[in-house]
Design a protein around this motif. Structure first.
Motif, PDB file in Angstrom:
ATOM      1  N   SER A   7       0.804  -1.233   0.000  1.00 57.64           N
ATOM      2  CA  SER A   7       0.000   0.000   0.000  1.00 57.64           C
ATOM      3  C   SER A   7       0.833   1.277   0.000  1.00 57.64           C
ATOM      4  N   PRO A   8       1.870   1.393   0.865  1.00 55.43           N
ATOM      5  CA  PRO A   8       2.597   2.671   0.891  1.00 55.43           C
ATOM      6  C   PRO A   8       3.190   3.067  -0.459  1.00 55.43           C
ATOM      7  N   LEU A   9       3.627   2.077  -1.243  1.00 57.14           N
ATOM      8  CA  LEU A   9       4.234   2.378  -2.545  1.00 57.14           C
ATOM      9  C   LEU A   9       3.247   2.213  -3.699  1.00 57.14           C
ATOM     10  N   HIS A  10       2.008   1.773  -3.391  1.00 54.12           N
ATOM     11  CA  HIS A  10       0.958   1.592  -4.407  1.00 54.12           C
ATOM     12  C   HIS A  10       1.438   0.715  -5.565  1.00 54.12           C
ATOM     13  N   ARG A  11       1.970  -0.452  -5.213  1.00 50.91           N
ATOM     14  CA  ARG A  11       2.472  -1.334  -6.263  1.00 50.91           C
ATOM     15  C   ARG A  11       2.349  -2.788  -5.831  1.00 50.91           C
ATOM     16  N   PHE A  12       2.401  -3.689  -6.818  1.00 51.22           N
ATOM     17  CA  PHE A  12       2.427  -5.126  -6.557  1.00 51.22           C
ATOM     18  C   PHE A  12       3.881  -5.563  -6.410  1.00 51.22           C
ATOM     19  N   ALA A  55      -0.454 -16.998  -7.466  1.00 52.17           N
ATOM     20  CA  ALA A  55       0.559 -16.677  -6.453  1.00 52.17           C
ATOM     21  C   ALA A  55       0.186 -15.455  -5.627  1.00 52.17           C
ATOM     22  N   CYS A  56      -0.966 -14.818  -5.921  1.00 50.48           N
ATOM     23  CA  CYS A  56      -1.363 -13.590  -5.228  1.00 50.48           C
ATOM     24  C   CYS A  56      -1.979 -13.895  -3.865  1.00 50.48           C
ATOM     25  N   ASP A  57      -1.632 -13.082  -2.876  1.00 47.67           N
ATOM     26  CA  ASP A  57      -2.281 -13.218  -1.572  1.00 47.67           C
ATOM     27  C   ASP A  57      -3.580 -12.416  -1.577  1.00 47.67           C
ATOM     28  N   VAL A  58      -4.255 -12.371  -0.414  1.00 51.93           N
ATOM     29  CA  VAL A  58      -5.578 -11.755  -0.352  1.00 51.93           C
ATOM     30  C   VAL A  58      -5.535 -10.269  -0.706  1.00 51.93           C
ATOM     31  N   ALA A  59      -4.484  -9.548  -0.289  1.00 50.55           N
ATOM     32  CA  ALA A  59      -4.408  -8.116  -0.582  1.00 50.55           C
ATOM     33  C   ALA A  59      -4.252  -7.868  -2.084  1.00 50.55           C
ATOM     34  N   ALA A  60      -3.401  -8.660  -2.731  1.00 50.42           N
ATOM     35  CA  ALA A  60      -3.202  -8.495  -4.172  1.00 50.42           C
ATOM     36  C   ALA A  60      -4.456  -8.856  -4.955  1.00 50.42           C
ATOM     37  N   ARG A  61      -5.137  -9.928  -4.561  1.00 50.78           N
ATOM     38  CA  ARG A  61      -6.375 -10.328  -5.245  1.00 50.78           C
ATOM     39  C   ARG A  61      -7.444  -9.245  -5.128  1.00 50.78           C
ATOM     40  N   MET A  62      -7.561  -8.691  -3.928  1.00 52.28           N
ATOM     41  CA  MET A  62      -8.567  -7.660  -3.723  1.00 52.28           C
ATOM     42  C   MET A  62      -8.257  -6.416  -4.545  1.00 52.28           C
ATOM     43  N   GLU A  63      -6.997  -6.067  -4.630  1.00 51.64           N
ATOM     44  CA  GLU A  63      -6.606  -4.881  -5.390  1.00 51.64           C
ATOM     45  C   GLU A  63      -6.898  -5.070  -6.873  1.00 51.64           C
ATOM     46  N   LEU A  64      -6.798  -6.308  -7.345  1.00 53.28           N
ATOM     47  CA  LEU A  64      -7.056  -6.583  -8.753  1.00 53.28           C
ATOM     48  C   LEU A  64      -8.535  -6.556  -9.106  1.00 53.28           C
ATOM     49  N   THR A  65      -9.414  -6.726  -8.102  1.00 55.54           N
ATOM     50  CA  THR A  65     -10.847  -6.820  -8.380  1.00 55.54           C
ATOM     51  C   THR A  65     -11.533  -5.467  -8.475  1.00 55.54           C
ATOM     52  N   VAL A  66     -10.847  -4.389  -8.126  1.00 56.58           N
ATOM     53  CA  VAL A  66     -11.507  -3.079  -8.112  1.00 56.58           C
ATOM     54  C   VAL A  66     -10.862  -2.149  -9.120  1.00 56.58           C
ATOM     55  N   ASN A  67     -11.685  -1.256  -9.613  1.00 59.41           N
ATOM     56  CA  ASN A  67     -11.189  -0.185 -10.458  1.00 59.41           C
ATOM     57  C   ASN A  67     -10.525   0.847  -9.559  1.00 59.41           C
ATOM     58  N   PRO A  68      -9.268   1.192  -9.794  1.00 53.62           N
ATOM     59  CA  PRO A  68      -8.580   2.102  -8.863  1.00 53.62           C
ATOM     60  C   PRO A  68      -9.257   3.458  -8.728  1.00 53.62           C
ATOM     61  N   PHE A  69      -9.869   3.944  -9.822  1.00 47.28           N
ATOM     62  CA  PHE A  69     -10.554   5.236  -9.752  1.00 47.28           C
ATOM     63  C   PHE A  69     -11.836   5.116  -8.922  1.00 47.28           C
ATOM     64  N   ARG A 292       0.300  -3.382   8.722  1.00 48.08           N
ATOM     65  CA  ARG A 292      -0.658  -3.346   7.617  1.00 48.08           C
ATOM     66  C   ARG A 292      -2.009  -2.751   8.022  1.00 48.08           C
ATOM     67  N   LEU A 293      -2.094  -2.145   9.188  1.00 48.03           N
ATOM     68  CA  LEU A 293      -3.368  -1.605   9.635  1.00 48.03           C
ATOM     69  C   LEU A 293      -3.812  -0.424   8.779  1.00 48.03           C
ATOM     70  N   GLY A 294      -2.856   0.324   8.242  1.00 45.26           N
ATOM     71  CA  GLY A 294      -3.212   1.412   7.330  1.00 45.26           C
ATOM     72  C   GLY A 294      -3.873   0.884   6.073  1.00 45.26           C
ATOM     73  N   GLU A 295      -3.385  -0.229   5.574  1.00 42.40           N
ATOM     74  CA  GLU A 295      -3.982  -0.864   4.403  1.00 42.40           C
ATOM     75  C   GLU A 295      -5.402  -1.323   4.713  1.00 42.40           C
ATOM     76  N   LEU A 296      -5.599  -1.914   5.886  1.00 47.93           N
ATOM     77  CA  LEU A 296      -6.936  -2.358   6.286  1.00 47.93           C
ATOM     78  C   LEU A 296      -7.884  -1.168   6.362  1.00 47.93           C
ATOM     79  N   HIS A 297      -7.427  -0.068   6.926  1.00 46.07           N
ATOM     80  CA  HIS A 297      -8.237   1.147   7.010  1.00 46.07           C
ATOM     81  C   HIS A 297      -8.700   1.588   5.622  1.00 46.07           C
ATOM     82  N   ARG A 298      -7.795   1.582   4.657  1.00 46.84           N
ATOM     83  CA  ARG A 298      -8.128   2.012   3.299  1.00 46.84           C
ATOM     84  C   ARG A 298      -9.155   1.077   2.658  1.00 46.84           C
ATOM     85  N   LEU A 299      -8.974  -0.232   2.819  1.00 51.43           N
ATOM     86  CA  LEU A 299      -9.886  -1.205   2.208  1.00 51.43           C
ATOM     87  C   LEU A 299     -11.271  -1.152   2.843  1.00 51.43           C
TER      88      LEU A 299
END
Length: 553
Positions: A7-12, A55-69, A292-299
């Motif tokens: 999340s901090p670097l906004h990348r996979f 090979a993606c974990d739950v955070a990567a899978r979730m990020e792939l399912t949404v439109n970033p905008f 990773r609590l900041g990431e949870l907050h965002r999701l």
């Protein structure tokens, strides 16, 4: 290979073992870049991640399912302070801008968590959602027994659809079972009685479920949680589905009472294909990793949570200040007894923890059980020691409060033990009202109404658990805790009986503790625990502390 979303670097990021040369070459050809410092491959291009979905974990899978905008827009909407939306309201009433924004966020989803800070009007936002939904005619409102009358009053005041509010107490309402099954109605049921009425609820078929103070469902193993959310017992035929309804609204200003693990039941209900898809993955990523609590907050904001703070949306609301008031006991015997209890419990817990590595695989489960029993024993012993100290501290508390009454028109005092509350009631008998678990719900509201009147009693005495939810005490701007609760969220709830809409003065919160007591140490720890709640819900950076373990550290 393991791929996650950073999340901090906004990348996979892909972490490939040194010996996996083929995987390393494959991901390199796919266009990923190498990060020397983090020792991983990375990319911001989602198309380059899709071939490695396995090979993606739950955070990567979730990020792939949404439109970033869309995700960014949802995150902004979840903290919105105003929106152009015409929400029906009875004559003489109107919704504030941030309340309209909360309703707009909820209307875009079938399942939502209204997690605004206490005092911002979650109840009327939920009613506003019902006012806006044409396909909602039958509503089940689940709440604590002490809040049923408050819900009926607020529903009758704010609802514009003609849906009739009815309490479910000793019997199922006649209107809902005798020929009026399709009549518009809001049935208000206490959590403790859901099990008695599930058959009627299922047959009635509600369109929407509103769960007030929904942190009451955080433990999926309790009877009330199972009767609301359903359960499936592994290896057995026993099964109960959740209450059948299209729309779910969960209301609580404290969805986390102590730690992020308590959000799991909420995630499972509101986001079953995202955060609530895999319990083990959720726990490993968020419950066991404070980083990773900041990431949870965002999701949470992107998917189902709307949350605003009073400081952000009620600029006109006066501030709240917390103070620690330390008193000295005339007799130090209770403090010495506390120290003795602490030392014995500390030694016992250290011995149990030290024995874990020597027990081996076969004895490990038994050792863990013994450790849990040891922690429970420590809790019991500490609770008794705190009670003795609280009773010894009582005269000092009374003296302090009498001094406060020389400066304050009205005051609110919260306690834990009935004996402490009874002692305070004796001291202020001519000018106080009391609300605790021994008081009937109807009498509780009468006590609150009496205190709120300018000519009413000057002192409100309440237990933290019974009087800390669902009532308004804005006639006072001073609140004292004669005792502390183990759970910081409960104290925050109690504080905000005063710090809410209708408060015209700055609120002063005082925690009265005996010098060198367990409560004095707990006061600092409660601040730490409040911080981890803030990190998940509000993005505040801090850490979590386990109460008993840290007390005995």
């Amino acid at each position: 290979m393991n791929i996650t979303y950073h999340s901090p670097l906004h990348r996979f990021e892909a972490f490939v073992p040194f010996e996996a040369a083929r995987e390393r070459e494959t991901i390199k050809r796919a266009g990923w870049s190498w990060d020397k410092q983090r020792r991983c491959w990375w990319t911001v291009v989602r198309e380059r991640v899709q071939p490695f979905l396995a090979a993606c974990d739950v955070a990567a899978r979730m990020e792939l399912t949404v439109n970033p905008f869309e995700a960014h827009a949802a995150e902004l909407a979840s903290q919105g302070s105003d929106v152009e939306l015409d929400v029906p309201a009875p004559a003489g009433l109107q919704y504030r801008g941030y309340q309209r924004a909360g309703i707009a966020y909820a209307l875009a989803r079938e399942r939502v968590l209204l997690a605004d800070e206490m005092g911002l009007g979650k109840t009327i936002q939920a009613i506003g959602c019902v006012n806006m939904r044409r396909d909602v005619r039958k509503v089940i409102i689940l709440c604590n027994a002490s809040l049923r009358l408050n819900w009926r009053r607020e529903w009758a005041r704010w609802n514009t659809t003609g849906i009739f509010p009815a309490l479910v107490n000793t019997s199922w309402p006649r209107e809902a079972r005798a020929g009026l099954a399709d009549a518009p109605m809001a049935l208000i049921v206490s959590y403790t009685s859901v099990h008695k009425w599930r058959r009627f609820i299922d047959a009635w078929g509600p369109d929407a479920v509103i769960c007030d103070e929904s942190h009451a469902l955080k433990n999926s193993k309790t009877r009330q949680a199972r009767n609301v959310l359903g359960f499936q017992r592994p290896g057995h035929a026993m099964h109960r589905p959740r209450i059948p309804a299209k729309y779910w609204m969960l209301l609580t200003g404290t969805p986390i009472l102590n730690r992020p693990a308590e959000l799991w039941t909420t995630c499972r209900l509101l986001d079953p294909q995202g955060l609530g898809r895999d319990r083990q993955a959720y726990m490993m990523r968020y419950a066991e990793s404070p980083a990773r609590l900041g990431e949870l907050h965002r999701l949470l904001r992107q998917r189902f949570m709307v949350r605003r703070l009073k400081a952000d949306v009620l600029k006109e609301l006066p501030p709240k200040t917390r103070e620690l008031v330390t008193v000295e006991l005339d007799d130090e015997a209770p403090l010495l007894a506390e120290q003795e209890v602490m030392e014995k419990a500390r030694q016992r817990m250290a011995a149990l923890k030290g024995a874990l590595p020597q027990r081996g695989a076969q004895g490990y489960a038994e050792a863990v059980r013994e450790l849990q029993e040891g922690r429970h024993m420590a809790m019991t012993e500490l609770a008794h020691a705190r009670y003795v100290t609280a009773m010894a501290k009582l005269p000092k508390v009374i003296d302090h409060l009498k001094g406060v009454l020389d400066e304050q028109t009205k005051i609110v005092v919260f306690c834990w033990h009935h004996d402490v509350l009874d002692g305070l009631r004796s001291a202020f008998a001519q000018d106080c009202v009391t609300v605790d678990g021994r008081v009937d719900p109807q009498d509780r509201q009468a006590a609150v109404d009496s205190f709120q009147r300018p000519e009413g009693p000057r002192v409100f005495l309440g237990s933290i658990r019974a009087a800390g939810l669902g009532i308004t005490l804005t006639a006072a701007s001073y609140v004292a805790f004669a005792e502390l609760d183990w759970t910081p969220a409960m104290m925050m709830q109690a504080e905000d009986r005063l710090h809410r809409i209708g408060q015209d003065n700055a609120v002063l919160v005082q925690h009265i503790v005996a010098d060198r007591s367990i409560d004095a140490k707990m006061a600092k720890m409660l601040v730490d625990k409040q911080a981890v709640i803030g990190q998940v819900l509000d993005g505040a950076p801090e850490r979590e502390a386990a109460m008993v373990d840290e007390l005995l550290a």
